[in-house]
Scaffold this active site. Structure first.
Site, short mmCIF file in Angstrom:
data_model
loop_
_atom_site.label_atom_id
_atom_site.label_comp_id
_atom_site.label_asym_id
_atom_site.label_seq_id
_atom_site.Cartn_x
_atom_site.Cartn_y
_atom_site.Cartn_z
N GLN C 196 86.30 63.24 121.28
CA GLN C 196 85.59 63.01 122.54
C GLN C 196 84.18 62.53 122.20
O GLN C 196 83.34 63.31 121.76
CB GLN C 196 85.56 64.31 123.35
N ALA C 237 85.68 68.83 133.94
CA ALA C 237 86.37 68.20 132.82
C ALA C 237 85.73 66.87 132.43
O ALA C 237 84.78 66.41 133.09
CB ALA C 237 87.84 67.99 133.18
N HIS C 238 86.26 66.26 131.39
CA HIS C 238 85.64 65.04 130.87
C HIS C 238 85.72 63.87 131.85
O HIS C 238 86.69 63.72 132.57
CB HIS C 238 86.21 64.64 129.51
N ASN C 239 84.62 63.10 131.84
CA ASN C 239 84.53 61.88 132.62
C ASN C 239 84.52 62.08 134.12
O ASN C 239 84.64 61.12 134.88
CB ASN C 239 85.64 60.90 132.22
#
Lengths: 343, 343, 343
Positions: C196, C237-239
């Site tokens: 990531q 969470a990511h993004n």
């Protein structure tokens, strides 16, 4: 693990009635299915009666009504599960604490000699800590915090300024006590922070799980009663009050100013909305959202029943047509009533 | 970021079939839409075929069936997404670790020279740590903990006494491994704590997210299989066992003694009740409560479908009258049957 | 608590129109019900009008329409709640910070003299920290982190490498910013980790609650807008991107790549699925799962209504027969239509 205890020693300490060889030594506990030589098991419910007959345990704890169901040495007690809990404690005593302050700790308040403070713990000004308290490494206690006798704070617990924790508390790693409540006033499209000037006040005999958060009050305090047990990953918002001996499973959330009664149980991931009251002896099922006050004791549930994803798709689609379906049924009833009259 | 790699170097290391200019250097990855000069993208699903035609990437990873859909240099591989994952790793190697123990760390056990321990980390007695392990600042490892080779514990992770973590683990900040399970026996209105004497035993290649908690077992161990991936804010209760290669998204809760199979996936905020078994290859949707064992593989769901609040009010009101509605329909059926007979 | 302020001093600083004795000194705030001598309360909603008549507060903040409802000294303002929030701040100023770096902190980057770093905090290489920033004990900031002026990081906060936090942030204890997103590609039955390499980028005036986690992006960044307020135990969470001034209550989860609009509110324990878009000014009720994009502003809900467990059992059983019930109703409609024709 201790070197083991004779059954008659156990009974001398914990009560109960012994039947069989009191000189038998047990060194560990086990379940009816798993226990073997030197281990003591328990039975509390009739549904395990078959296991009682087959158990390889050295001894068992039984309620009076099963006393004749076993030829093993046994201890008879009205509450075999609670008795068992105490036997686990006797056979697995906590290691003798290493009292004293680790040189890597930073302590700005006088502490009793019986207190243990681990490496890299940080204790602020004006902190009052009782006898035999254990503070594990990495804990951070703000100014003016108070902690009662015999409490244990596991590693990396944070207690904000002026919060109060009672006696015999067990607070697990990563728990945060006294962060600001979530209080903001809307001003145009901005949020204006409302400083949170209450505290968290926690009674005696409370256990708080890993990574659980309990926010300080906005004006008044957030209050956790005596004997309350909170599991991991729980969120308790500002000005909540939780009555004595209430227990909550993991991932529960309690919104601001909710008042929860005594002896309640709340299942995992249940959510309780803010500004409501829940009576004593209410039991909320796992996964249930409580959005209104509950004035009567009892069990409450509100979860969508599980199905295969395929079945769920069909049934969920019907949910959106429920009002329409009810209208169609009413229409049918009217039509049939009319047909009845005209026929 | 590395200085970049030639496509033929990538294929030499990761396999796949190269078509086009192998001397082309790519230095970063990107999506079909965002990638530009010097960047490599991938396509796995036919639904992105239009993007493949328009991409400005320098190269792409494609499955065999799309090999003729691009004039860009491309690498053909059966599993473009997994291939892409490995390319991300090649192009973004972890910085060389600074091995050695920071002088501000407190270490009470002998460690291999290849281990890195950050400032203010605390490592207890009798801890066994493998080669090339990285312990970030603020971690606290209790006595008797074991950690396998090449594992990484990010900042402020807590591992309680005697827990075991396998090789190549990645444990994110704030995770708590081995806190006491939530075990209490009721005695009158009080709760008697049941000392939790099991451990947490974690296999190889496990990743555990930020602020996730995994409780130690009551008697036996809590067991996390090989290759298990747990996201953030997950709660795993005592004596749970999770089978190899199962993955769970954020905010999931697993209650005590649940046995989850292998290769399962659990969506975000799903809850799994205690003392049940879930078969291999079960997929639980986000937000779903699983309150019974699932013996068959497949996808399972149980969530109330979303609506505008206004529509929801109407449909939710019908839920409470569902039994009544079903009775009314049965009544209609009877009436009509009767009318059919009498007419 | 300050020594108190005269009402005319408050109005001079915060605006509003004073009616009554401007020399009156108030030293604390309170609710209409709880406030007493020396305390100032507020009223924003007509439903508390009866309380206004009975309050024992020394003064009140009122909107214009209630200005004549009290004989107490009062401040008239269009937004009494936001005004009150500011009065709480005036009467309860933060203690003067102890700037400087505690000798037990480990700091590898140059810092402005106005910055305060607590004991055992760890600050990596290449970190840029603005003026008047307060880093509490036990915080760990990775390499290349940037933090804007006047921000406060409470104890044991972790910020991973290269994440960016704006000005005036308040980040509560145990929060984790920038852990790896949950990104794995399936390869046979194994999961291959996707490194990531994005960051977390947080705007100005953001508050983040205790034990909340915000993951770094996979390729691009996870973005939190200006003025966003996140409560405790939230998982981002990511993004994910969260628009300006959106507020989320405790235990919310946001799955990967979800794009949330501006000025939204999300109730406690709501879940938002990944890869969807939510418009500006959407309000999601507590406990609701949002599994599809919401392009229109408004309030959305999807929760199973609470009942006693007994009632729930009956109604939940009907859910599984809903499709069948709908079919039975359709059948009845056909039969009756037929009967109408033949009669």
């Amino acid at each position: 693990m201790s070197g083991g205890l004779r059954l008659d020693e156990i009974v001398a300490r914990l009560g109960g009635m012994l039947q069989g060889d009191g000189s038998l030594v047990v060194s560990q506990v086990g379940s009816l299915l798993s226990a073997g030589a030197g281990e003591i098991a328990f039975i509390a419910s009739p549904k395990y009666r078959a296991q009682l007959k087959r158990t390889k345990a050295a001894a068992v704890i039984v309620p009076p009504q099963f006393a004749n169901d076993t030829t093993l040495p046994h201890i008879i007690h009205q509450n075999p599960y609670a008795y068992y809990a105490r036997v686990v404690g006797l056979l697995n005593p906590a290691l003798p604490g290493r009292s004293g302050v680790h040189p890597g700790a930073v302590v700005n308040s006088p502490l009793p000699a019986s207190v243990s403070v681990g490496a890299n713990a940080v204790i602020g000004d004006g902190v009052r800590i009782g006898e035999n308290v254990t503070i594990y490494p990495g804990c951070v206690l703000g100014d003016g915090v108070a902690i009662g006798d015999d409490s244990v704070l596991h590693a990396n617990v944070v207690v904000y300024d002026h919060c109060v924790i009672g006696r015999r508390a067990v607070i697990h790693a990563g728990a945060v006590i006294g962060a600001d409540g979530f209080g903001f006033a809307k001003d145009g499209q901005h949020w204006v922070k409302i400083p949170q000037i209450g505290r968290v006040v926690i009674g005696d005999d409370v256990e708080i799980g890993a990574n659980t958060s309990i926010d300080r009050g906005a004006l008044d305090d957030t209050v956790i009663g005596n004997g309350v047990k909170l599991d991991n990953q729980i969120q308790v918002a500002h000005n909540v009050s939780i009555g004595d001996h209430t227990a909550m499973a993991g991932c529960v959330g309690i919104a601001g100013s909710a008042r929860i009664g005594r002896r309640c149980t709340v299942g995992g991931a249940a959510m309780i909305s803010g500004h409501l009251e829940i009576a004593d002896d209410v039991h909320v099922s796992a996964g249930t959202l409580v959005a209104k006050s509950l004035s009567q004791p009892g069990a409450y549930t509100g979860i969508f029943p599980l199905a295969t994803h395929h079945e769920w798709l069909h049934n969920a689609a019907q949910i959106k047509r429920l009002v329409k379906l009810a209208e169609r049924v009413a229409e049918l009833e009217k039509t049939i009533e009319l047909m009845g009259k005209t026929s």
